[in-house]
Motif scaffolding. Structure first.
Motif, PDB file in Angstrom:
ATOM      1  N   ALA A 112       0.851  -1.191   0.000  1.00 59.61           N
ATOM      2  CA  ALA A 112       0.000   0.000   0.000  1.00 59.61           C
ATOM      3  C   ALA A 112       0.885   1.238   0.000  1.00 59.61           C
ATOM      4  O   ALA A 112       1.832   1.341   0.790  1.00 59.61           O
ATOM      5  N   VAL A 113       0.577   2.192  -0.891  1.00 58.39           N
ATOM      6  CA  VAL A 113       1.371   3.423  -0.975  1.00 58.39           C
ATOM      7  C   VAL A 113       0.446   4.632  -0.810  1.00 58.39           C
ATOM      8  O   VAL A 113      -0.739   4.571  -1.153  1.00 58.39           O
ATOM      9  N   PRO A 114       0.981   5.747  -0.295  1.00 56.33           N
ATOM     10  CA  PRO A 114       0.167   6.954  -0.139  1.00 56.33           C
ATOM     11  C   PRO A 114       0.043   7.719  -1.452  1.00 56.33           C
ATOM     12  O   PRO A 114       0.925   7.642  -2.315  1.00 56.33           O
ATOM     13  N   VAL A 115      -1.044   8.442  -1.588  1.00 61.35           N
ATOM     14  CA  VAL A 115      -1.300   9.254  -2.783  1.00 61.35           C
ATOM     15  C   VAL A 115      -1.760  10.634  -2.335  1.00 61.35           C
ATOM     16  O   VAL A 115      -2.616  10.750  -1.444  1.00 61.35           O
ATOM     17  N   PHE A 116      -1.203  11.667  -2.934  1.00 58.37           N
ATOM     18  CA  PHE A 116      -1.553  13.035  -2.574  1.00 58.37           C
ATOM     19  C   PHE A 116      -2.896  13.413  -3.192  1.00 58.37           C
ATOM     20  O   PHE A 116      -3.112  13.244  -4.386  1.00 58.37           O
ATOM     21  N   ASP A 117      -3.787  13.912  -2.348  1.00 58.06           N
ATOM     22  CA  ASP A 117      -5.110  14.362  -2.786  1.00 58.06           C
ATOM     23  C   ASP A 117      -5.071  15.877  -2.921  1.00 58.06           C
ATOM     24  O   ASP A 117      -5.118  16.604  -1.930  1.00 58.06           O
ATOM     25  N   ARG A 118      -4.958  16.371  -4.144  1.00 58.07           N
ATOM     26  CA  ARG A 118      -4.805  17.812  -4.363  1.00 58.07           C
ATOM     27  C   ARG A 118      -6.050  18.588  -3.954  1.00 58.07           C
ATOM     28  O   ARG A 118      -5.969  19.778  -3.646  1.00 58.07           O
ATOM     29  N   ALA A 123      -1.863  14.110   1.816  1.00 56.15           N
ATOM     30  CA  ALA A 123      -1.594  12.756   1.325  1.00 56.15           C
ATOM     31  C   ALA A 123      -2.494  11.768   2.050  1.00 56.15           C
ATOM     32  O   ALA A 123      -2.641  11.818   3.271  1.00 56.15           O
ATOM     33  N   ARG A 124      -3.092  10.864   1.297  1.00 57.87           N
ATOM     34  CA  ARG A 124      -3.943   9.809   1.863  1.00 57.87           C
ATOM     35  C   ARG A 124      -3.116   8.531   1.996  1.00 57.87           C
ATOM     36  O   ARG A 124      -2.635   7.978   1.005  1.00 57.87           O
ATOM     37  N   ALA A 125      -2.961   8.069   3.226  1.00 56.80           N
ATOM     38  CA  ALA A 125      -2.169   6.864   3.470  1.00 56.80           C
ATOM     39  C   ALA A 125      -2.867   5.635   2.888  1.00 56.80           C
ATOM     40  O   ALA A 125      -4.083   5.498   2.976  1.00 56.80           O
ATOM     41  N   GLY A 126      -2.081   4.743   2.301  1.00 62.47           N
ATOM     42  CA  GLY A 126      -2.627   3.484   1.781  1.00 62.47           C
ATOM     43  C   GLY A 126      -3.692   3.664   0.728  1.00 62.47           C
ATOM     44  O   GLY A 126      -4.584   2.820   0.585  1.00 62.47           O
ATOM     45  N   ALA A 127      -3.599   4.749  -0.056  1.00 60.56           N
ATOM     46  CA  ALA A 127      -4.646   5.049  -1.036  1.00 60.56           C
ATOM     47  C   ALA A 127      -4.489   4.275  -2.341  1.00 60.56           C
ATOM     48  O   ALA A 127      -5.393   4.279  -3.170  1.00 60.56           O
ATOM     49  N   ARG A 128      -3.350   3.619  -2.540  1.00 62.68           N
ATOM     50  CA  ARG A 128      -3.138   2.838  -3.767  1.00 62.68           C
ATOM     51  C   ARG A 128      -2.432   1.539  -3.397  1.00 62.68           C
ATOM     52  O   ARG A 128      -1.531   1.534  -2.563  1.00 62.68           O
ATOM     53  N   ILE A 129      -2.855   0.460  -4.020  1.00 65.42           N
ATOM     54  CA  ILE A 129      -2.249  -0.845  -3.787  1.00 65.42           C
ATOM     55  C   ILE A 129      -1.424  -1.243  -5.009  1.00 65.42           C
ATOM     56  O   ILE A 129      -1.927  -1.236  -6.139  1.00 65.42           O
ATOM     57  N   ILE A 130      -0.171  -1.560  -4.774  1.00 64.05           N
ATOM     58  CA  ILE A 130       0.694  -2.080  -5.834  1.00 64.05           C
ATOM     59  C   ILE A 130       0.842  -3.583  -5.622  1.00 64.05           C
ATOM     60  O   ILE A 130       1.462  -4.021  -4.635  1.00 64.05           O
ATOM     61  N   PRO A 131       0.269  -4.389  -6.501  1.00 70.82           N
ATOM     62  CA  PRO A 131       0.327  -5.846  -6.327  1.00 70.82           C
ATOM     63  C   PRO A 131       1.649  -6.418  -6.809  1.00 70.82           C
ATOM     64  O   PRO A 131       2.395  -5.763  -7.553  1.00 70.82           O
TER      65      PRO A 131
END
Length: 220
Positions: A112-118, A123-131
């Protein structure tokens, strides 16, 4: 001969960069770094590159944005750094290195990686999963090639690196239009640009080390 600055790196078109990524060895997960100044279109390019690569290797590509590693506003306010949000010292560069190590180790089913919500500037923690199926990670951000001790350790994880080469006049135009689009005007707009965006732009242009390739763009 090793390139002296990023401007000396071999020039390549966007479509040819897709082929360069596809030509990387397939024996392990690959980290492809895409750097560039604020306003250079890194996020747009990374998403386009991801889509192009997925056409050849469905399900095997993911994007890791540097912006997810902004320090939270609570930290920036406490340190007096909020007006410079987006500058190198407002990011968790060490956390980025750990994330690259984690992805490169390829030891987990998903990360799980964070993604910045403009929309909320957070930044939203765990907002994207890299499988684990994502064998190519497109890592995009302003400071990936910055000649700075905090950022230099990232480069050891790059299998291929590139910088987006956009004329400075075009960068200034894009950055100005970005904030006008958010409703800024007058002194507030000037302070945003001259006090933060333009210094960050100049830092990338003047203090980025040479990547493997330089992707050239001309204004539309």
């Amino acid at each position: 001969m090793t390139a002296k600055t990023w401007r000396d790196a071999p020039a390549i078109e966007a479509e040819a960069f897709v082929e360069a990524v596809l030509a990387l060895p397939q024996d392990r997960r690959r980290i492809v770094a895409v750097a560039g100044s604020p306003g250079s279109g890194k996020s747009t390019f990374a998403d386009w590159l991801c889509d192009e690569l997925l056409r050849h290797r469905p399900g095997e590509v993911a994007v890791l944005p540097m912006d997810g590693f902004h320090y939270d506003d609570m930290v920036l306010n406490a340190r007096g750094h909020r007006p410079r949000k987006g500058a190198p010292h407002t990011f968790d560069a060490g956390g980025l290195k750990i994330m690259l190590d984690r992805l490169s180790s390829d030891a987990e089913d998903e990360v799980a990686v964070p993604v910045f919500d403009r929309s909320i500037e957070i930044a939203r923690a765990g907002a994207r999963i890299i499988p684990r199926s994502a064998r190519t990670i497109i890592f995009e951000g302003n400071y990936l090639l910055l000649d700075d001790p905090r950022w230099a350790p990232l480069r050891s994880r790059f299998d291929l690196s590139a910088i987006l080469d956009v004329p400075e006049a075009e960068l200034r135009r894009r950055l100005t239009e970005r904030w006008i689009g958010y409703g800024l005007a007058g002194d507030v707009l000037t302070e945003k640009l001259e006090g933060n965006d333009f210094p960050n732009m100049r830092l990338v242009l003047e203090q980025s080390v040479a990547p493997d390739l330089r992707i050239v763009f001309e204004p539309a």
